[in-house]
Motif scaffolding. Structure first.
Motif, PDB file in Angstrom:
ATOM      1  N   VAL A 120      -4.325  35.172 -13.616  1.00 40.12           N
ATOM      2  CA  VAL A 120      -4.999  33.904 -13.941  1.00 40.12           C
ATOM      3  C   VAL A 120      -5.509  33.934 -15.377  1.00 40.12           C
ATOM      4  O   VAL A 120      -5.359  32.982 -16.141  1.00 40.12           O
ATOM      5  N   LEU A 121      -6.083  35.071 -15.754  1.00 40.01           N
ATOM      6  CA  LEU A 121      -6.643  35.230 -17.088  1.00 40.01           C
ATOM      7  C   LEU A 121      -5.528  35.256 -18.133  1.00 40.01           C
ATOM      8  O   LEU A 121      -5.629  34.641 -19.195  1.00 40.01           O
ATOM      9  N   GLU A 122      -4.461  35.985 -17.817  1.00 43.90           N
ATOM     10  CA  GLU A 122      -3.349  36.108 -18.770  1.00 43.90           C
ATOM     11  C   GLU A 122      -2.644  34.767 -18.967  1.00 43.90           C
ATOM     12  O   GLU A 122      -2.158  34.468 -20.057  1.00 43.90           O
ATOM     13  N   LYS A 123      -2.582  33.977 -17.915  1.00 41.67           N
ATOM     14  CA  LYS A 123      -1.951  32.648 -18.050  1.00 41.67           C
ATOM     15  C   LYS A 123      -2.788  31.759 -18.952  1.00 41.67           C
ATOM     16  O   LYS A 123      -2.278  31.006 -19.758  1.00 41.67           O
ATOM     17  N   ARG A 124      -4.108  31.833 -18.788  1.00 40.49           N
ATOM     18  CA  ARG A 124      -4.970  30.942 -19.548  1.00 40.49           C
ATOM     19  C   ARG A 124      -4.989  31.315 -21.024  1.00 40.49           C
ATOM     20  O   ARG A 124      -5.070  30.466 -21.894  1.00 40.49           O
ATOM     21  N   TYR A 125      -4.956  32.630 -21.307  1.00 46.38           N
ATOM     22  CA  TYR A 125      -4.985  33.081 -22.702  1.00 46.38           C
ATOM     23  C   TYR A 125      -3.802  34.010 -22.941  1.00 46.38           C
ATOM     24  O   TYR A 125      -3.841  35.177 -22.533  1.00 46.38           O
ATOM     25  N   PRO A 126      -2.762  33.507 -23.626  1.00 48.65           N
ATOM     26  CA  PRO A 126      -1.557  34.324 -23.831  1.00 48.65           C
ATOM     27  C   PRO A 126      -1.805  35.610 -24.624  1.00 48.65           C
ATOM     28  O   PRO A 126      -1.016  36.541 -24.547  1.00 48.65           O
ATOM     29  N   ASN A 127      -2.938  35.690 -25.362  1.00 47.14           N
ATOM     30  CA  ASN A 127      -3.176  36.914 -26.151  1.00 47.14           C
ATOM     31  C   ASN A 127      -3.955  37.982 -25.385  1.00 47.14           C
ATOM     32  O   ASN A 127      -4.320  39.004 -25.931  1.00 47.14           O
ATOM     33  N   ILE A 128      -4.228  37.740 -24.081  1.00 43.68           N
ATOM     34  CA  ILE A 128      -4.910  38.769 -23.283  1.00 43.68           C
ATOM     35  C   ILE A 128      -3.892  39.556 -22.469  1.00 43.68           C
ATOM     36  O   ILE A 128      -3.013  38.981 -21.837  1.00 43.68           O
ATOM     37  N   ARG A 129      -4.013  40.884 -22.520  1.00 37.79           N
ATOM     38  CA  ARG A 129      -3.221  41.736 -21.628  1.00 37.79           C
ATOM     39  C   ARG A 129      -4.167  42.499 -20.728  1.00 37.79           C
ATOM     40  O   ARG A 129      -5.106  43.143 -21.213  1.00 37.79           O
ATOM     41  N   VAL A 130      -3.951  42.416 -19.425  1.00 36.53           N
ATOM     42  CA  VAL A 130      -4.799  43.173 -18.501  1.00 36.53           C
ATOM     43  C   VAL A 130      -4.069  44.462 -18.135  1.00 36.53           C
ATOM     44  O   VAL A 130      -2.925  44.445 -17.694  1.00 36.53           O
ATOM     45  N   ILE A 131      -4.732  45.584 -18.373  1.00 34.26           N
ATOM     46  CA  ILE A 131      -4.130  46.884 -18.071  1.00 34.26           C
ATOM     47  C   ILE A 131      -4.878  47.463 -16.880  1.00 34.26           C
ATOM     48  O   ILE A 131      -6.081  47.702 -16.961  1.00 34.26           O
ATOM     49  N   GLN A 132      -4.142  47.636 -15.773  1.00 37.53           N
ATOM     50  CA  GLN A 132      -4.835  48.128 -14.587  1.00 37.53           C
ATOM     51  C   GLN A 132      -4.745  49.642 -14.498  1.00 37.53           C
ATOM     52  O   GLN A 132      -3.755  50.206 -14.056  1.00 37.53           O
ATOM     53  N   SER A 133      -5.813  50.271 -14.959  1.00 40.68           N
ATOM     54  CA  SER A 133      -5.884  51.723 -14.876  1.00 40.68           C
ATOM     55  C   SER A 133      -7.315  52.134 -15.159  1.00 40.68           C
ATOM     56  O   SER A 133      -8.026  51.462 -15.910  1.00 40.68           O
ATOM     57  N   GLY A 134      -7.734  53.242 -14.565  1.00 43.78           N
ATOM     58  CA  GLY A 134      -9.065  53.752 -14.886  1.00 43.78           C
ATOM     59  C   GLY A 134      -9.039  54.376 -16.269  1.00 43.78           C
ATOM     60  O   GLY A 134      -7.974  54.768 -16.769  1.00 43.78           O
ATOM     61  N   VAL A 135     -10.204  54.487 -16.890  1.00 48.12           N
ATOM     62  CA  VAL A 135     -10.277  55.134 -18.204  1.00 48.12           C
ATOM     63  C   VAL A 135     -10.609  56.606 -17.988  1.00 48.12           C
ATOM     64  O   VAL A 135     -11.461  56.950 -17.175  1.00 48.12           O
ATOM     65  N   LYS A 136      -9.877  57.464 -18.719  1.00 51.07           N
ATOM     66  CA  LYS A 136     -10.110  58.893 -18.576  1.00 51.07           C
ATOM     67  C   LYS A 136     -11.073  59.383 -19.655  1.00 51.07           C
ATOM     68  O   LYS A 136     -11.952  60.185 -19.410  1.00 51.07           O
ATOM     69  N   GLN A 137     -10.878  58.869 -20.878  1.00 50.77           N
ATOM     70  CA  GLN A 137     -11.670  59.394 -21.989  1.00 50.77           C
ATOM     71  C   GLN A 137     -11.737  58.410 -23.137  1.00 50.77           C
ATOM     72  O   GLN A 137     -10.812  57.642 -23.381  1.00 50.77           O
ATOM     73  N   LEU A 138     -12.864  58.464 -23.853  1.00 49.07           N
ATOM     74  CA  LEU A 138     -12.996  57.700 -25.091  1.00 49.07           C
ATOM     75  C   LEU A 138     -13.117  58.701 -26.232  1.00 49.07           C
ATOM     76  O   LEU A 138     -13.943  59.615 -26.173  1.00 49.07           O
ATOM     77  N   LYS A 139     -12.245  58.550 -27.245  1.00 49.64           N
ATOM     78  CA  LYS A 139     -12.407  59.362 -28.459  1.00 49.64           C
ATOM     79  C   LYS A 139     -12.804  58.403 -29.567  1.00 49.64           C
ATOM     80  O   LYS A 139     -11.941  57.838 -30.256  1.00 49.64           O
ATOM     81  N   SER A 140     -14.103  58.249 -29.744  1.00 49.92           N
ATOM     82  CA  SER A 140     -14.567  57.193 -30.652  1.00 49.92           C
ATOM     83  C   SER A 140     -14.234  57.509 -32.107  1.00 49.92           C
ATOM     84  O   SER A 140     -14.004  56.603 -32.902  1.00 49.92           O
ATOM     85  N   ALA A 141     -14.181  58.794 -32.454  1.00 54.98           N
ATOM     86  CA  ALA A 141     -13.881  59.152 -33.837  1.00 54.98           C
ATOM     87  C   ALA A 141     -12.468  58.703 -34.203  1.00 54.98           C
ATOM     88  O   ALA A 141     -12.191  58.307 -35.338  1.00 54.98           O
ATOM     89  N   GLU A 142     -11.556  58.738 -33.208  1.00 51.16           N
ATOM     90  CA  GLU A 142     -10.167  58.324 -33.469  1.00 51.16           C
ATOM     91  C   GLU A 142      -9.915  56.870 -33.076  1.00 51.16           C
ATOM     92  O   GLU A 142      -8.786  56.392 -33.150  1.00 51.16           O
ATOM     93  N   HIS A 143     -10.954  56.189 -32.594  1.00 49.18           N
ATOM     94  CA  HIS A 143     -10.791  54.811 -32.109  1.00 49.18           C
ATOM     95  C   HIS A 143      -9.726  54.729 -31.012  1.00 49.18           C
ATOM     96  O   HIS A 143      -8.877  53.854 -31.020  1.00 49.18           O
TER      97      HIS A 143
END
Length: 473
Positions: free
Chosen positions: A45-68
């Motif tokens: 529904v969200l992707e249809k309304r806004y073509p520039n949104i991509r929904v990625i269905q997966s849990g996040v494992k890690q954030l490396k903020s220094a590398e963005h």
């Protein structure tokens, strides 16, 4: 909001859940009060309304903020220019890993609860916030022992006076039919039939919407509608499984009837709760409705976030965390700016929506090098909800939060009809609780916002014979 601000940029929404929570039926009740429903929708529904949104269905494992970079559980990595963490909060369970202790915070846990309740004769509910209140009111055909650490119910939202006003509703036998709630529910395909794998239950679902108990059949095995016994000023000291309890050779109690003390219980229960007041009750299971903790742990590893005392990621008045290009909004964050005198943070749907919207605005302003003013929604704390089928509006420092002893309360209460309380400091209105159809929310909101000196009116401020709305129009 981001997709609208940056129509030509890629916006990624990374979520562990196959559905998204959408705000529907949004209604601006007054300047600061808003009402809406929260509905689960497929992410398409969200992707249809806004073509520039991509929904990625997966849990996040890690954030490396220094590398963005964000690493997901499915082994992929994503590079971001700007990142907003909106991972919410998780239920604060009284004990971890006990099969008889259920935490309720999201749609999955509500379904597990419903399944267990169908076979239950007695449950113990621990906690005194919004979910505990709703639960105790909605459960029928099952004895409920409700253990609260405060003197009065619903301490998060109101005081002892409001609790007294609501208590008769808990014991009333006949129930008015709740107003029909129109909301479609999406379930995860296939999850119904094959039963979810055990490991999946500790994965976080998304938080419940404001009327989460609608459409859930909350009925136990017994024929009566309502049996609630409240144990005040106590917490859970220990939880004993049946075998441990037998070895203890202690006595547990039956459901207290009237003023008499509870008798020793002959029934053997699967689990026993020992309270700090020395009483022991057996039950089928325990509901832990003891609030939430920010779900920030995963992101802390290897990143130098400033963290608030409540475990949330500290954000400044532009929703910026202490790390470059990383923002946070909703339950995961802790507001670390100097708040307006009548606003405070509370982990609620309304604030999550406002913070998300405002964070997107700040991210856009930063990207364009523009400045942005603090959003109006952070001027005044305002929340509207329903408890026991009454409309409940809380405004400003409605429980005199942080005002010390330097305040006075004014009350007006009509049994079974309405309860009005205002918090005054130096002749100015600082907060209010309105239960029932009082029609005072807009007037009081304005009086709190403009900090007019009301000393001249004294007690007349709440005089039912004076039409205060017209007076301050």
């Amino acid at each position: 909001k981001l997709a609208a601000e940056f129509p030509s940029e890629d916006i990624l929404l990374i979520t562990a859940s196959p559905v998204i929570k959408a705000v529907t039926n949004f209604k601006q009740v007054s300047k600061a009060l808003e009402e809406f429903d929260v509905e689960e929708q497929p992410s398409s529904v969200l992707e249809k309304r806004y073509p520039n949104i991509r929904v990625i269905q997966s849990g996040v494992k890690q954030l490396k903020s220094a590398e963005h970079k964000i690493y997901t559980e499915d082994g992929k990595e994503y590079i971001y220019e700007k990142l907003c963490l909106c991972a919410g909060a998780k239920p604060k369970l009284i004990v971890e890993g006990n099969p008889y202790v259920l935490g309720i915070r999201d749609t999955d846990s509500a379904q597990a609860f419903q399944k267990n309740l169908a076979q239950a004769e007695r449950i113990v509910v621990v906690g005194n916030g919004g979910i505990a209140l709703e639960l105790v009111y909605e459960v029928q055909g099952c004895e409920v022992i409700w253990a609260i650490k405060d003197k009065a119910i619903g301490n998060t939202f109101f005081d002892a006076g409001a609790a007294e006003f609501l208590i008769p509703k808990l014991t009333a036998e006949s129930r008015e039919t709740p107003i029909e709630c129109k909301r479609t529910k999406y379930t995860v395909e296939g999850s119904e039939e094959k039963g979810r794998p055990a490991a999946a239950s500790d994965k976080l679902g998304s938080a419940l919407g404001p009327d989460w108990h609608e459409g859930l059949h909350l009925k136990g095995t017994k024929e009566f509608s309502h049996k609630v016994h409240i144990e005040i000023l106590c917490e859970v000291k220990k939880i004993h499984l049946q075998q441990e309890f037998i070895q203890l050779q202690q006595t547990s109690l039956t459901f207290p009837k009237g003023e008499k003390n509870a008798e020793p219980d002959e029934v053997l229960w699967p689990v026993y709760v020992e309270l700090t007041n020395g009483k022991i009750y057996g039950c089928n299971f325990i509901v832990s409705a003891t609030g939430v903790v920010p779900n920030a742990e995963l992101f802390l590893d290897g990143n130098n976030f400033a963290v608030g005392e409540d475990g949330g990621l500290k954000v400044d008045k532009h929703m910026h965390t202490s790390l470059p290009d990383v923002y946070a909004a909703g339950d995961i964050c802790t507001a670390a700016w100097e708040p307006s005198p009548t606003w405070h943070q509370m982990r609620l749907w309304t604030q999550a929506r406002q913070m998300g919207w405002y964070a997107a605005k700040c991210m856009a302003a930063d990207a364009l090098g523009a400045s942005v003013d603090m959003d109006f929604s952070f001027e005044l704390f305002a929340h509207i909800t329903k408890f026991f089928n009454y409309k409940v509006v809380v405004l400003g420092k409605y429980n005199a939060q942080g005002l010390g002893s330097d305040h006075e309360l004014m009350l007006r209460c009509t049994k079974g009809h309405e309860y009005v309380k205002v918090v005054m400091q130096n002749g100015r209105m600082m907060g209010a609780v309105l239960i029932g159809e009082t029609d005072l929310e807009e007037t009081f909101e304005n009086l709190i916002l403009n900090q007019m000196d009301l000393s001249a009116y004294g007690e007349d401020l709440l005089n039912p014979d004076i039409d205060i709305e017209d007076y301050f129009d």
